[in-house]
Motif scaffolding. Sequence first.
Motif, short mmCIF file in Angstrom:
data_model
loop_
_atom_site.label_atom_id
_atom_site.label_comp_id
_atom_site.label_asym_id
_atom_site.label_seq_id
_atom_site.Cartn_x
_atom_site.Cartn_y
_atom_site.Cartn_z
N PRO A 34 0.76 -1.14 0.05
CA PRO A 34 0.00 -0.08 0.06
C PRO A 34 1.05 1.20 0.07
O PRO A 34 0.48 2.02 -0.72
N GLU A 38 0.94 3.95 -2.99
CA GLU A 38 0.84 5.57 -2.83
C GLU A 38 2.16 6.43 -3.22
O GLU A 38 1.86 7.27 -3.84
N VAL A 41 1.55 6.58 -7.11
CA VAL A 41 0.53 7.42 -7.50
C VAL A 41 1.31 8.92 -7.34
O VAL A 41 0.86 9.88 -8.00
N PHE A 59 -6.20 2.95 -9.90
CA PHE A 59 -6.00 3.32 -8.32
C PHE A 59 -7.25 4.12 -7.97
O PHE A 59 -7.74 4.06 -6.84
N GLU A 60 -7.55 5.26 -8.64
CA GLU A 60 -8.82 6.01 -8.09
C GLU A 60 -10.04 5.37 -8.24
O GLU A 60 -11.07 5.83 -7.33
N ARG A 63 -8.63 1.23 -5.45
CA ARG A 63 -7.57 1.15 -4.62
C ARG A 63 -7.38 -0.05 -4.18
O ARG A 63 -6.31 -0.76 -4.23
N ASP A 64 -8.23 -0.51 -3.27
CA ASP A 64 -8.12 -1.73 -2.42
C ASP A 64 -7.80 -3.02 -3.18
O ASP A 64 -7.11 -3.81 -2.87
#
Length: 81
Positions: A34, A38, A41, A59-60, A63-64
């Motif tokens: 994670p 990040e 991104v 991602f947007e 994400r999970d």
Amino acid sequence: MCFLAVNSAIYAHQTAHDRQFIYLPTERAVSLAPMLVEMIVWGIRTGDKDAGSDFLDRFETERDKLIRALQQKVRDDAGPL
């Protein structure tokens, strides 16, 4: 590599000929996904807007799911420890 091995982020597997090591991620390393996502991104958003646009879109929107898929890919590629 020594720092990562000492901190249990990677596992060093010696080959049959004892001349090479194959470094594999541990669950501890997989748990960093994670944070790494990040950082990727952040890099896309602050750098070249065209680079990584598909990754950023995914991602947007999910994400999970993206992070879980990346973690599973790392586990699958590493094989049994």
